[in-house]
Design a protein around this motif. Sequence first.
Motif, short mmCIF file in Angstrom:
data_model
loop_
_atom_site.label_atom_id
_atom_site.label_comp_id
_atom_site.label_asym_id
_atom_site.label_seq_id
_atom_site.Cartn_x
_atom_site.Cartn_y
_atom_site.Cartn_z
N ALA A 167 1.16 4.19 -2.81
CA ALA A 167 0.70 5.59 -2.56
C ALA A 167 1.92 6.66 -3.00
O ALA A 167 1.77 7.94 -2.83
CB ALA A 167 0.40 5.75 -0.81
N ARG A 207 0.68 -1.27 -0.07
CA ARG A 207 0.07 -0.05 0.21
C ARG A 207 0.90 1.44 0.04
O ARG A 207 0.38 2.13 -0.61
CB ARG A 207 -0.86 0.00 1.19
CG ARG A 207 -2.04 -1.04 1.18
CD ARG A 207 -2.98 -0.73 2.27
NE ARG A 207 -4.01 -1.88 2.14
CZ ARG A 207 -4.45 -2.45 3.43
NH1 ARG A 207 -4.14 -2.00 4.36
NH2 ARG A 207 -5.15 -3.57 3.05
N SER A 208 1.98 1.17 0.84
CA SER A 208 2.73 2.50 0.92
C SER A 208 3.51 2.79 -0.50
O SER A 208 3.70 3.80 -0.85
CB SER A 208 3.77 2.44 1.97
OG SER A 208 4.64 1.37 1.72
#
Length: 175
Positions: A37, A33-34
């Motif tokens: 992002a 997820r990071s």
Amino acid sequence: MESSYSKDKEEDSEKALIRPKSDKTKKGRDMRRSSEALTFELVSRHFCMPINQAAKELNVGVTSLKLRCRELGIPRWPHRKVKILQTLIDDVQELEKDTEPVDGHRTRRVVEMLQQTKKLIEERPAMMLDKKTRQLRQACLREKSRRKKLMGHGAGDSSMEIGDEIRNDSAACRD
């Protein structure tokens, strides 16, 4: 006995396939997820540092950062290009101090052109350095090498020759 051994092997391989892959680190951050992002703007702020340091600052792994960079259209980490341009800007500015009365406007234009090239590299990292910039870099490297040789070339004779040249030049200016 052979059947139980092969059965155990099959179960182990099935477990390996079924086991969910975890992208979490020890601290509990979700790496996938990071890395998703990460935007181009966020990544481009870190072009001035090596990729290992940038990955630490962004709290992602180096491999995840590289993969995300490829997705964003960054084929290679541009730290070296940015560093080369910054060093070249510094070198030209240092030369400007020595030659300001003679061609100060010219060196300022060169510095502006280099800063503009650096900005373009940060916006489009896949861009190559142009021929003039590469030639200027080679000229600066030659000049640095020449100065280094003059400064470190033997303590006795060469320093006397350089001092004699300075004295002769200053005497010629007085006349």
